[in-house]
Design a protein around this motif. Structure first.
Motif, PDB file in Angstrom:
ATOM      1  N   SER A 115     -68.754 -26.468  32.328  1.00  0.00           N
ATOM      2  CA  SER A 115     -67.969 -26.630  33.559  1.00  0.00           C
ATOM      3  C   SER A 115     -68.812 -26.741  34.812  1.00  0.00           C
ATOM      4  CB  SER A 115     -66.985 -25.468  33.710  1.00  0.00           C
ATOM      5  OG  SER A 115     -67.674 -24.230  33.773  1.00  0.00           O
ATOM      6  N   THR A 116     -70.075 -26.309  34.772  1.00  0.00           N
ATOM      7  CA  THR A 116     -70.939 -26.427  35.957  1.00  0.00           C
ATOM      8  C   THR A 116     -72.201 -27.247  35.677  1.00  0.00           C
ATOM      9  OG1 THR A 116     -72.051 -24.335  35.439  1.00  0.00           O
ATOM     10  CG2 THR A 116     -70.145 -24.225  36.919  1.00  0.00           C
ATOM     11  N   MET A 117     -72.316 -27.808  34.493  1.00  0.00           N
ATOM     12  CA  MET A 117     -73.527 -28.563  34.145  1.00  0.00           C
ATOM     13  C   MET A 117     -73.724 -29.744  35.093  1.00  0.00           C
ATOM     14  SD  MET A 117     -74.475 -30.621  30.633  1.00  0.00           S
ATOM     15  CE  MET A 117     -74.760 -29.163  29.651  1.00  0.00           C
ATOM     16  N   SER A 118     -74.965 -29.916  35.569  1.00  0.00           N
ATOM     17  CA  SER A 118     -75.307 -31.051  36.422  1.00  0.00           C
ATOM     18  C   SER A 118     -76.027 -32.115  35.594  1.00  0.00           C
ATOM     19  CB  SER A 118     -76.203 -30.598  37.575  1.00  0.00           C
ATOM     20  OG  SER A 118     -77.450 -30.144  37.077  1.00  0.00           O
ATOM     21  N   ILE A 119     -76.226 -33.279  36.179  1.00  0.00           N
ATOM     22  CA  ILE A 119     -76.909 -34.368  35.470  1.00  0.00           C
ATOM     23  C   ILE A 119     -78.348 -33.987  35.155  1.00  0.00           C
ATOM     24  CG2 ILE A 119     -77.528 -36.811  35.534  1.00  0.00           C
ATOM     25  CD1 ILE A 119     -75.318 -37.232  37.579  1.00  0.00           C
ATOM     26  N   SER A 120     -79.012 -33.337  36.101  1.00  0.00           N
ATOM     27  CA  SER A 120     -80.414 -32.953  35.886  1.00  0.00           C
ATOM     28  C   SER A 120     -80.549 -31.932  34.765  1.00  0.00           C
ATOM     29  CB  SER A 120     -81.009 -32.398  37.183  1.00  0.00           C
ATOM     30  OG  SER A 120     -81.101 -33.405  38.162  1.00  0.00           O
ATOM     31  N   GLN A 121     -79.585 -31.012  34.679  1.00  0.00           N
ATOM     32  CA  GLN A 121     -79.637 -30.045  33.582  1.00  0.00           C
ATOM     33  C   GLN A 121     -79.434 -30.738  32.238  1.00  0.00           C
ATOM     34  OE1 GLN A 121     -76.524 -27.155  33.335  1.00  0.00           O
ATOM     35  NE2 GLN A 121     -77.678 -25.799  31.998  1.00  0.00           N
ATOM     36  N   TYR A 122     -78.575 -31.739  32.224  1.00  0.00           N
ATOM     37  CA  TYR A 122     -78.350 -32.487  30.985  1.00  0.00           C
ATOM     38  C   TYR A 122     -79.626 -33.224  30.559  1.00  0.00           C
ATOM     39  CZ  TYR A 122     -76.049 -35.529  27.571  1.00  0.00           C
ATOM     40  OH  TYR A 122     -75.692 -36.185  26.414  1.00  0.00           O
ATOM     41  N   ILE A 123     -80.350 -33.765  31.535  1.00  0.00           N
ATOM     42  CA  ILE A 123     -81.637 -34.417  31.234  1.00  0.00           C
ATOM     43  C   ILE A 123     -82.602 -33.416  30.626  1.00  0.00           C
ATOM     44  CG2 ILE A 123     -83.643 -35.566  32.261  1.00  0.00           C
ATOM     45  CD1 ILE A 123     -81.713 -36.647  34.416  1.00  0.00           C
ATOM     46  N   TYR A 124     -82.654 -32.224  31.192  1.00  0.00           N
ATOM     47  CA  TYR A 124     -83.526 -31.163  30.657  1.00  0.00           C
ATOM     48  C   TYR A 124     -83.120 -30.802  29.230  1.00  0.00           C
ATOM     49  CZ  TYR A 124     -85.567 -26.533  30.007  1.00  0.00           C
ATOM     50  OH  TYR A 124     -86.239 -25.456  29.493  1.00  0.00           O
ATOM     51  N   ASN A 125     -81.818 -30.660  28.998  1.00  0.00           N
ATOM     52  CA  ASN A 125     -81.341 -30.308  27.657  1.00  0.00           C
ATOM     53  C   ASN A 125     -81.690 -31.384  26.634  1.00  0.00           C
ATOM     54  OD1 ASN A 125     -80.262 -27.966  28.710  1.00  0.00           O
ATOM     55  ND2 ASN A 125     -78.171 -28.753  28.835  1.00  0.00           N
ATOM     56  N   LEU A 126     -81.532 -32.650  27.035  1.00  0.00           N
ATOM     57  CA  LEU A 126     -81.862 -33.752  26.126  1.00  0.00           C
ATOM     58  C   LEU A 126     -83.349 -33.766  25.767  1.00  0.00           C
ATOM     59  CD1 LEU A 126     -79.767 -36.643  27.719  1.00  0.00           C
ATOM     60  CD2 LEU A 126     -79.431 -35.694  25.429  1.00  0.00           C
ATOM     61  N   SER A 127     -84.179 -33.360  26.707  1.00  0.00           N
ATOM     62  CA  SER A 127     -85.628 -33.433  26.501  1.00  0.00           C
ATOM     63  C   SER A 127     -86.196 -32.211  25.799  1.00  0.00           C
ATOM     64  CB  SER A 127     -86.333 -33.611  27.851  1.00  0.00           C
ATOM     65  OG  SER A 127     -85.895 -34.789  28.499  1.00  0.00           O
ATOM     66  N   PHE A 128     -85.656 -31.015  26.107  1.00  0.00           N
ATOM     67  CA  PHE A 128     -86.323 -29.793  25.651  1.00  0.00           C
ATOM     68  C   PHE A 128     -85.417 -28.800  24.921  1.00  0.00           C
ATOM     69  CE2 PHE A 128     -88.409 -31.211  29.620  1.00  0.00           C
ATOM     70  CZ  PHE A 128     -89.632 -31.566  29.088  1.00  0.00           C
ATOM     71  N   LYS A 129     -84.106 -28.903  25.090  1.00  0.00           N
ATOM     72  CA  LYS A 129     -83.218 -27.918  24.474  1.00  0.00           C
ATOM     73  C   LYS A 129     -82.608 -28.435  23.186  1.00  0.00           C
ATOM     74  CE  LYS A 129     -79.483 -24.703  25.618  1.00  0.00           C
ATOM     75  NZ  LYS A 129     -78.511 -24.266  26.660  1.00  0.00           N
ATOM     76  N   TYR A 130     -82.070 -29.650  23.232  1.00  0.00           N
ATOM     77  CA  TYR A 130     -81.548 -30.272  22.015  1.00  0.00           C
ATOM     78  C   TYR A 130     -82.714 -30.885  21.242  1.00  0.00           C
ATOM     79  CZ  TYR A 130     -77.349 -30.125  24.993  1.00  0.00           C
ATOM     80  OH  TYR A 130     -76.337 -29.735  25.827  1.00  0.00           O
ATOM     81  N   SER A 131     -82.401 -31.603  20.169  1.00  0.00           N
ATOM     82  CA  SER A 131     -83.441 -32.378  19.485  1.00  0.00           C
ATOM     83  C   SER A 131     -83.992 -33.400  20.475  1.00  0.00           C
ATOM     84  CB  SER A 131     -82.853 -33.093  18.267  1.00  0.00           C
ATOM     85  OG  SER A 131     -82.381 -32.158  17.323  1.00  0.00           O
ATOM     86  N   PRO A 132     -85.305 -33.386  20.738  1.00  0.00           N
ATOM     87  CA  PRO A 132     -85.863 -34.235  21.806  1.00  0.00           C
ATOM     88  C   PRO A 132     -85.461 -35.704  21.676  1.00  0.00           C
ATOM     89  CG  PRO A 132     -87.518 -32.733  20.961  1.00  0.00           C
ATOM     90  CD  PRO A 132     -86.336 -32.594  20.057  1.00  0.00           C
ATOM     91  N   ASP A 133     -84.826 -36.199  22.718  1.00  0.00           N
ATOM     92  CA  ASP A 133     -84.418 -37.607  22.771  1.00  0.00           C
ATOM     93  C   ASP A 133     -84.870 -38.154  24.126  1.00  0.00           C
ATOM     94  OD1 ASP A 133     -83.278 -40.071  22.530  1.00  0.00           O
ATOM     95  OD2 ASP A 133     -81.284 -39.375  21.986  1.00  0.00           O
ATOM     96  N   PHE A 134     -86.172 -38.391  24.236  1.00  0.00           N
ATOM     97  CA  PHE A 134     -86.758 -38.746  25.526  1.00  0.00           C
ATOM     98  C   PHE A 134     -86.272 -40.105  26.030  1.00  0.00           C
ATOM     99  CE2 PHE A 134     -90.080 -35.979  23.548  1.00  0.00           C
ATOM    100  CZ  PHE A 134     -89.920 -34.907  24.408  1.00  0.00           C
ATOM    101  N   GLY A 135     -85.982 -41.024  25.124  1.00  0.00           N
ATOM    102  CA  GLY A 135     -85.489 -42.335  25.550  1.00  0.00           C
ATOM    103  C   GLY A 135     -84.157 -42.235  26.258  1.00  0.00           C
TER     104      GLY A 135
END
Length: 299
Positions: free
Chosen positions: A252-272
């Motif tokens: 409910s409060t996630m921002s776009i930048s946090q989602y970028i961080y999650n994609l890169s370092f929290k979830y399975s890395p998907d740098f593309g």
């Protein structure tokens, strides 16, 4: 006086001066190109790749098509634009109002008030975010004070309720960045000739009318500048979200930048795909800046 020999040209002093100037800036140009422009180009190329970890391959526009079907990304965009639409106007109006008050010649301790309001801008992002997290906790000072004043009967779930969590983030951002905009408005107000206001007072213009017919038109370039910088900052919002709510409750409060961080370092890395989401912010900034320039009417 030197006489040029036939077939030999003597460099002009102006060209020597230009060459000397280039030697002064060449190091900065190289550093900016190496640490800003080169990573930007590489990130753009990366946004056209897909794969896990370092195993990447080009897939064309697949990542950009994925954005429109990614529910988490769309939720992050919606949350970020809620912060943008509510917080940026509040911050600009509040900064302008405070700057007008602090520009009063008869106000005492102006230096103290200016410093106090600007100080939040230089505090640590992580430190102030954690302090806000504890202040707005269920047993925090905010709930305690509101209860003592009989404004609320039960503590508000500032951090765990989706609505109040957004309110907490907006309050935190406003507290930190209002003083930043105030400095720009204050410096511009001090450059306005006081005789303009004196002439308006002689003509019978009230303080309210002076503000809307003199102050705001003369502050127009600064208003445009602060609105664009505030928009860019809000679209890149990260520290407050991560340290106060961690993007929750839920998303409910996630921002776009946090989602970028999650994609890169929290979830399975998907740098593309993370690079693709990053460039979506660039596109949003370009569009919103263009709209703001058009609304302001400045070339």
């Amino acid at each position: 006086m030197k006489v040029a020999k036939p077939g030999i040209s003597i460099p002009h002093r102006g060209s020597r001066t230009k060459l000397t100037g280039w030697w002064f800036v060449i190091i900065a140009v190289v550093m900016i190109a190496a640490f800003y422009f080169y990573p930007m180009i590489q990130a753009l190329l990366l946004s056209f790749k897909t794969g896990k970890g370092a195993n990447l391959h080009y897939t064309g526009l697949d990542n950009y098509k994925r954005l429109f079907s990614d529910k988490t990304f769309l939720t992050a965009v919606k949350n970020t634009f809620i912060y943008l639409i509510i917080q940026v106007p509040i911050m600009i109006i509040l900064g302008m109002f405070i700057s007008v008050l602090l520009n009063d010649r008869n106000l005492k301790f102006k230096g103290f008030f200016r410093t106090a309001i600007f100080l939040p801008c230089v505090t640590s992002l992580v430190a102030y975010s954690i302090i806000f997290k504890y202040l707005f906790g269920t047993d925090g000072l905010v709930n305690l004070g509101l209860t003592k004043l009989h404004i609320i009967a039960e503590p508000i779930n500032w951090i765990t309720d989706p609505f109040w969590a957004k309110v907490t983030i907006i309050i935190a951002i406003t507290w930190r960045w209002t003083g930043y905009n105030m400095i720009f408005y204050l410096s511009s107000l001090q450059n306005i000739d006081n005789s303009i206001y004196e002439a308006a007072r002689i003509d019978g213009a009230s303080a309210f009318r002076q503000f809307f017919t003199i102050t705001i038109p003369l502050l127009k370039p600064i208003i445009l500048f602060t609105s664009i910088t505030s928009t860019i900052g809000t679209l890149q919002l990260f520290d407050e979200i991560v340290n106060i709510t961690k993007g929750g409750p839920g998303q409910s409060t996630m921002s776009i930048s946090q989602y970028i961080y999650n994609l890169s370092f929290k979830y399975s890395p998907d740098f593309g795909y993370a690079a693709t989401v990053s460039y979506s912010i660039v596109i949003m900034i370009i569009i919103l800046s263009f709209v703001q320039f058009k609304v302001a009417g400045d070339k």
